[in-house]
Structures are given as structure tokens and as C-alpha cells.
Scaffold this active site. Structure first.
Site: not given
Lengths: 313, 313, 313, 313
Positions: C20, C65-66, C169, C186, C234, C260, C262
Site C-alpha cells: 500500500k 495491501t489493505d 560559467f 550569475r 557540478q 539548474n 536558470h
């Protein structure tokens, strides 16, 4: 709407409503081995003589929201679900007529459409109990009843449409913040959210064929979208509404909220590629921001009653 | 996968990948006034000689994710989009063969299907440039290429299906926490998430007809769902997978993640109503919790390569 | 994992699991008028001797599952919820040791944090039973037990962080599809999804202090994000992982999936405005596409066991 | 609002508005190495002399939505973002006063709050440019200007609160569909969606301190939630509104939409466990359906102007 004064403070209670929202009711009907399905999401909102529960917490006039939920499921069995509209009418009438403190009921329903899955049973017979959700638009309705007058507003949402040509945009105002280039061939795409109000208000009069009305209204709206050579999304919107008004006598008013789902022509020149619309082009489908065009289209002589805001943005 | 030691610390870098995710590319092709549309969401993930960018931030081996985005849009123009699979193969090959530090590329694509809107133009001709999104399932593919071997895993998600009978559940284990009642006639509904892996791995060999394969695989899966008299969702799942393996030679492995979308029979006895399945009943469509059944079905002799987790729950 | 042959067909069953999912359990504890809250979303996945239920639909080995749902709620009362990890350990042990056909249990838990709302009761005492959801990250854990060995992978998702400077970058590969401009200042922003694996595997050994470990791991990760002068996402990712490995002896492996997010510097020159980062600038926060950076960071000598895919894109 | 007749058809245009929705603007300001961040989602809706664009597609009166987007970003630089309200006022005034055909502007803004991440830079100084999103509620405002009168409606959404005691529900109406048991100790939880309207309408008068007003309004609302011994969610709602009206002179009207996030006491008796609230209990946090309580609370003498529907269900 009148506002009521609190016993002890200079603070008034205004419009109020309550009920159980999003009751997910599925009704199967069996005609031998042929089954049918109705799949609804039903929200109940009740108003009336409810000052005390706000001021003092007395629930003496309050039918519990849990009871409104039970009523939805019981009515699906007792009355069946011929259409979302008819089902909402049963519910609204019940709450207003059976509970003295309740003066007004509003029932909102979303409906999810299913189609059959093909298959053959062990007995060689065609299977008629298997379904796949269509997943296209969500059908909507809202029923309001105050004990005398009915208001039915139906509609749809999540219907995404796109014309890959026959759309232009030029001749607009340019101010100091305008950088947009004019275009004579663009993609026009939107996700239609629409509501339409029926002229039917008197429960003694025969009601429209709700299901037929829905199918035809959707069809006219789609055809108008496809057939309109568009100079602006506003023009397309108006045309979609006007077609409904012209073709469906039972409808007096339509409200649209149409996001302009921008498809930007990608600049491929840096890569030595031409990307012209006339050739078949490549577009970036953008998310945000988006133009948002909203308007009401009315039958001459009708009053606008659908609220302006179908979205919260 | 080998882990690489950092120059200065006892901390290693393990598997890593990068790229631009969710490039929403729409490609229109025009055949006179008849237009066609392909609508994809493309995600690029590249791996290779990438230690330095993690350890020191040197980007000397890093093709920017922005460049991978540009490549997606440029390739949509240069190569067209015959199928999501073929488009992914073009992209994966390009990244691995054109960039020495990139040793492996994985391209994931979602595809949204459209159908035509009917309409007649001002010239009396049928309109062939207007579309409405089908909105049923989302078609998926994942292409992985390491310079030698291809792996193609396609599939779909968001396909909601329901059988209103021919489903039972009984004979299960009962422990001290078991309260569930056995049933011999219930609704069985699920939202299919499936992935299937193709046997094709050698780029020198002819590839399957990806679009035909998709249509047939979906058809077999749906029929198996409809035609199986089900004693458990696991049995239905296995049957759906087995039908694909038996009917589609190009597919060696299928993985399913099937939530059991519970539809609870509502107890209407307190209101003096019988709510028997045999009559056509009323159900509450529940949200959470839900059973979740997941399994792999394999062609005899094949290796299981699709990861077990298609969801994060 | 072994695949099992079906009695009648050349189609094998591979890895499978069921249970469940998304049991939304809230546990209040009362210490006089001071209340405490634990708010979890618990998903159970069980594996074992389950061939028959797939091949024939026999549920003879299937704990419903119950029942697994009932067990979650009963254990919240019986054992309390000291931490998500400890609660998951109780559940996993129970399923594997109490049911012979079940050989492996995996419990996944999401935890939502709450903080107190300030207030004074009618008695003049501080109120200690009122809470507001923090709403920041979602805490995660996954407990796996096969009867002998434990694996605990904890983590978080939805933690959005942003550095408004100290990110560059440049120096990347340029190919024919590269148009990106280099930048020396940035915004670097991401929505952290992280999983970390504990060295603890032997139930006879003392377990870590799970709550303290979570708080400290989050703290180190955030500080590493803030303190790293970043030349690439990274590099920041690796630093976040390395800090955890260096500072938390109980953790051997960390996996990140970092979109990322942006933030594009808006070109305001057409309006006669300079928009320089050095001055404080205006950015457009973009949705899609986005860079997606994923990697594993390992303690030297440890094996990578967390799957590569934390997302499906 | 007047509806206008189309030149050629008995179909009228009603209320209409257009603009760019969901402009995601982030503004950084730098005070040496101490940075500040404002993170908004701005939606523009303009109305005025717009018949022609609907009837004929003439854009002669249409300032493009793209231009309204540019204006949002340019104004973030030119005017800064002191508060969402002040920023919206600048924008609304600009559109109405600079474009003759535009008679009314409505600016809606969502604001996401950030807090600082602690860290120490390479220089040993405290880092003041690193942020983590708070993630609790979303702050809202809506500015409407018609050239003469201002209307400012602020608010919030997504604020989830819970009282683990001091909530009862009994003494309600029982009809034939009522099965709910009365309770004298339950969890009361909701996700607050609130809008409050300021008395300020005259641009010549000094405006409230928008940020201080927001913080105090949120604080009073939360305290009222915590401090109210509740006999119904309606009573709690009214108290939350009344506290705002009583404590914040600048606010004349409050509208709430409060889903009753049901936490059901789980029946553990089948497992031999008592689950009493007095002891600290275990609850199932339910999704759908849910009670939905909506009401307006007004300052005596004020007019209700906030629309009844904050949701679409």
C-alpha cells in the site's frame, strides 16, 4: 446579500457558504453484460441562516458536510446520473427544500469521460465492461438554486487546441517597452476554459437535453476555432462564443479564459538553418509567462451573470 | 561504473550525468495545406570524462547544457521527427560520436498526441491545420547509446483503465491486522505506467517500425486488461506483459507500475438503499492510500534491464 | 534476482513488489497540554514468493495491501514515531519476520515538518497544541530489509536554494550548436533532491541518531552550497556531497539530482536601462528547459548502491 | 459594465481583459556584499476600449501582452520592488495613464519568501548572498486601478495549520442521510486561503506600510486560529477574520476559503488497541472529499467587494 452584525463586536458576517467538496462518485449501470459508467467529482456549497455557527459555534442550523457527502452517494443510487446537470438539479432541490435554514445550494460537478476498450470474452462475446479514460477535456457544470430560480452554467476545461497557420499578429500599439516583431503566420494555441449559461431558470419549464447540448456546444466551439482566420486571439475567442450563441438557443452567455500558449519560432540561423513557417518550422513551446485573454460573449438582451474570474491568476 | 578519487580528499565521484531536461519542441510539417504536428518533451543526459568539472570546476570537457538544447531544436529541423525513438537515436549518436569526452548519452522523450479538428475553410476546402490534443496517455521513450550498443526502452504513462466486473479478490493471507472482506465482484481500475525494452541493440541492424510497434503494443495491453478475468491485479499485470511478449517479437521485457485505483462500494444501508454490484452500484473513487503493484515480465532467455522503480513512492 | 518461468508460456516473471502506497498517518502525542506531532506519508513494498499470484491469481501467499495499511496505523500507536527511520525499521522487520512468503520489505516515508503557532489560552497559559506546517523541504527515508541486512537511505526534496553571486560559467566546449555567452557573475539556483545512504546495515549494531543526523546533514549541505565559489553546478554538487561525507561518519554515499533553475539576466537596453549584476539586477526565473546535474559522491572504499535515477526525466 | 453590440450579429461582447500572466521576476539588490532578493510572479490584466479587436481582429488599441511583460521587468529595475503592493501600484498606474484605450488595470502578484543560508566566505566574512526558499505560505496581492480609484486586496494561500485539540463538533442537524458521530475532541486543520481588502482607495492619501501590514495580519490570523476554542470551523474562520478587522485599521474586509482537512481517528479496536484522543492518537489524513467553509468578514459600515469564489471547486 445582507451582512449581519455580530452580537458583541463591530464586525459583520458577509456572504458565506459551506459543504463537502470533491465527492468522487462513480456510478455503474448494467444492462445485461453491457455496462455504462458515470464518473463525477461533486462539490456542494450551501448558504442560508448561518449567522449563529459563525458567531457562537452553534451548529443548530448546520447540516454536516458529511451528510451532504452521504446525500451525493445515496442520490447516485436513488436517482441515477442521467447527466451531470440533472444530477446537480436533484441535489440542489433536495438541500433547499428539505432544510429550512438552507436558502441556496450550489452544486459544482466535474465529469471525466470514458470510452470502451475492445475485447472478446472467454465466451466469445464482445466485452462491454471495460473502459479507458478519454483524458481530453473535463466537462463542468454548476447548478444554483435559491428555492425559486435555477441557474445552470456548464462548460469545460483543459481542452488544448492549436492552429499551425491562419494566425497573424500585427498593427498593434507600440510604446517604449515594445520589442515584439509583427508576424503574418504564427501558431495559435490555447487551453480552453469555458463556461456557458443556460436560459433555463424556471423548474416548471422543460429543461434542455443537457448531454446533446454539451456535445454540440463543444463541436461548434472547436469548429469556430479551426475555421477562424485569426488576427488576434481575442477575435478567435469572440468567434467561438458567437458561434455558440448563434447555434445553441438554450445558451445566453459564454465566458472564456484562454491562455495564449506561445510557440516561439526558434532562431536556427546560427546553425546555418532556415526555419521558415512556410516550410514547416520548429517551435519552442513555452510555459510562462503567457498571454491570458478573457471575455464574455452574450446573447443580445441577456444579462452577464458569469463571474469574470475563472482562474486565480 | 568506476568511481574516481578526488585529488585532495578521500571522497570519490560516482556515476554522474548532465544535460538539458524538458526541451519542449514542436515540429510542424506542411504538405500543401495539410499540416502535421509532432509535440515532444526531450531530456538529454550525458556522461563521460567529467571528473574535473566536479573536482575543480574546470569546464574544459563540458559541452554546455544550453548547447544540448540548441541541438535538439536544430535536429528537429535537420532530421525531422519521424518517431520519438528515431529522433532520440539521432541525438544520442551525435553527442557520443561528436564529443570525445562524452561516452554515453541518454535521451528521454515524452510525446503528446494530437488529432485533427474538423472544419471548412473560407475556400470551401477541408481544414487540415487545426488540432486538438488527445490527452489520453503520454507516450515515452528512452534511448541510451555508449558508442557501441543501443538500448531503447519505450512505454507510456497516465493511461487510466477500469473494468466494472470480472474482478475478484479472496483467498489471501489473514494476519492479526487483516480486516478486509473478500469480494467476488469488484471494480478493477489502474493508471498504467509501462516501459518496454526492445531487442534491437545493434545500429547496423534494421530497427523496428517504432510507431507501428507503439500502436500495437498499446492495443495488446488494453485488450489483455479487458479480456482477463482477474483474481488479483498481479494476475492482470502479468497477462498484460505476457500478451506483449507473445505478440511483439521486437520486445523482450516489460515493466509495469500499476496503482490499484480503489473504488469502494458505498454502504447505503443506513439510508435504506441496497447497493449491490449485480444491480449496478455506486462507488467512492479513493485517492490515497492505494495498492501499488509493480513487476517485470520477460521473454525467456532475456535479461532484466529496466530499473525496478518507475515511481518515487 | 531470479526470473521464474510460467507453467504454460515462454514468458518469465522478473522483479516484483507490491504493497500500500501513500498511507498518510498523523500521530499526536500529549505531554499534559503540550502536544507533539508527527506527519508521515508511508509506502510499503513487499517482495518474496509471489509467482503464483502473477501466474494464476492465487492469493495464498498474499498479505493484502489493505493489511499493510492497517499495520502502518496500528504501529504508529503501538510503537510511536520517534523518527521516520525508526518507524520504517519496525515496519520492515515486521513484514519480513512475520510472513514466511515475504522475503524483502521496502518502506518509503515522506515527512512533513511542523512548527508551533504562538498563542495564549483562555487560562492565560501558552498554547502548545497549535501548529503550522513549515513547508520548506520534504524529509525522506527508505528502509530496506531482506531478513539479514538493513539498508537505510534518507534524504530530502523540494529544498530551493539560490546564490546571487560567486557563480561563474566559462571555459566550456564550443561546437557548432553553441551560442551561450560566458559569464563571470550569475545566479546559481537549484531545487535540491538528495539521498544519502547510511553505513549501518547490521541490526545488532547501534543505529545512528536519525533525527540529529538529518539536521546536521541538511546543515552541512546548505553551508557547502553557500560557501562554495562555483565554476559549475557540478563543482557545487560535489562539494555538497563531500562535506556530508567528511562530516558525517554514519553516511557513506550521497546522490544528488540538481536542476539548474536558470535565472536569465533580462536585456533592458531596448528601454535605455542598464541591468548589470554588479548593481543588483533583474532576472527572469525560467521554468523549462533546465540543466539537470546528477551525481553520486562516495566515501572511499564504499560501494555505490543508490540508483542513478531520482527523477523520471 | 456595458456590453457592446457587434456590427453584424445579435451577439454582444461583455466584460473582457487581457495581459501577460505569470511573469516570474527576481530582483537582487546589493548593499556591498549583503544582497537582498525579491521573487515575484506578476500577472497583468488590462481592460478598456477593446471592442474592435474582438469583432474584427484590429489590434489598433492593443498594447501587446509581450509589452506588458517587458514593462514588468523594466519597472523592477527602474522602480525596484519595495513591496509587492507598491510594485503593482506602479504598474497599474502606468498602463492606465500611458495608454488612452486602457481604462482599467489589474495586477496580481504572488510572492515567494526567502531566508538567508548561514555560511562563512573564504575571507572569513559572513556570507550574505545565499538564500533558501521558506516554502510556507505564498503571499498574494491584487491591485486594481481605473484611473481614479484604487483597490488593493492582499492575502495568502497554502498556509497549513492544525490544532490537535480544543475543537468539537456536535449539536448539528440530523436528517435521514446523517451518519456522522458527534465529537468533543478532534483535530482541526485547514489550508488557509485568505484575501483582505484595504480601505485605501485614494492615491493622494498616504498608503499603508504594506510589508508591516502583511506580517501583522498573518500573525493575528495565526494567533486567532490557535487561541479559539472551536465548536465549528465556521466559528474559527469568523474569529480569524474578526481579529484582523479589530487589530488592523487599514483592512475593511476579509474573505476566507478554508478546506476542512479531515484527520480521521483510526479504529484500532480490531487490533486490540485503544486509540483515544486523550492519550495522543493516530489519525488518517484524508484527501478528498473535504469540507469547504467560505465566508466574508467585514468592518461595520464597509461594503463587501471581494468575489465569493477564491477556488473553482
Amino acid at each position: 446579500m445582507t451582512a449581519h452584525s455580530s452580537p458583541a463586536r463591530p464586525v459583520l458576517l458577509g456572504q458565506n457558504q459551506y459543504g463537502k467538496a470533491e465527492n468522487r462518485v462513480v456510478r455503474i449501470t448494467r444492462d445485461g453484460t453491457t455496462h455504462h459508467i458515470k464518473d463525477l467529482n461533486v462539490s456542494v456549497a450551501l448558504s442560508g441562516d448561518m449567522d449563529d455557527v459563525h458567531y457562537s459555534g452553534s451548529n443548530a442550523n448546520v447540516l454536516p458536510t458529511d451528510t451532504t457527502k452521504n446525500t451525493v452517494f445515496a442520490f447516485a443510487k436513488e436517482h441515477g446520473i442521467e447527466s451531470a446537470e440533472q444530477f446537480g438539479i436533484h441535489l440542489a432541490r433536495h438541500f433547499v427544500t428539505s432544510q429550512e435554514p438552507i436558502h441556496r445550494a450550489r452544486i459544482r460537478i466535474e465529469e471525466y469521460a470514458w470510452e470502451r476498450v475492445e475485447g472478446t470474452g472467454a465466451d466469445g462475446e464482445e466485452i462491454k465492461h471495460s473502459f479507458v479514460r478519454q483524458g481530453q477535456e473535463t466537462r463542468l457544470t454548476q447548478i444554483t438554486f435559491d428555492g425559486e430560480r435555477w441557474e445552470v452554467v456548464s462548460g469545460l476545461k483543459d481542452l488544448v487546441v492549436l492552429n499551425s497557420t491562419n494566425s497573424e499578429f500585427w498593427g498593434y500599439v507600440k510604446d517604449k517597452y515594445t520589442t515584439l516583431k509583427e508576424t503574418h503566420d504564427r501558431i495559435l494555441a490555447t487551453e480552453v476554459s469555458a463556461r456557458w449559461r443556460f436560459g433555463w431558470t424556471d423548474g416548471e419549464q422543460p429543461a434542455p437535453d443537457w448531454n446533446e447540448s454539451y456535445e454540440q456546444t463543444k463541436r461548434h466551439m472547436l469548429r469556430a476555432f479551426a475555421e477562424t482566420y485569426s488576427l488576434s486571439l481575442q477575435q478567435t475567442l469572440y468567434e467561438m462564443g458567437a458561434r455558440i450563441i448563434e447555434n445553441r438557443d438554450e445558451i445566453d452567455e459564454v465566458r472564456f479564459s484562454l491562455p495564449n500558449k506561445h510557440h516561439f519560432l526558434v532562431d536556427l540561423e546560427p546553425f546555418g538553418l532556415k526555419n521558415d513557417t512556410a516550410d514547416g518550422a520548429v517551435y519552442l513551446a513555452a510555459d510562462r509567462p503567457y498571454g491570458l485573454i478573457e471575455a464574455t460573449v452574450l446573447r443580445d438582451g441577456s444579462e452577464a451573470r458569469i463571474p469574470a474570474d475563472l482562474t486565480n491568476l
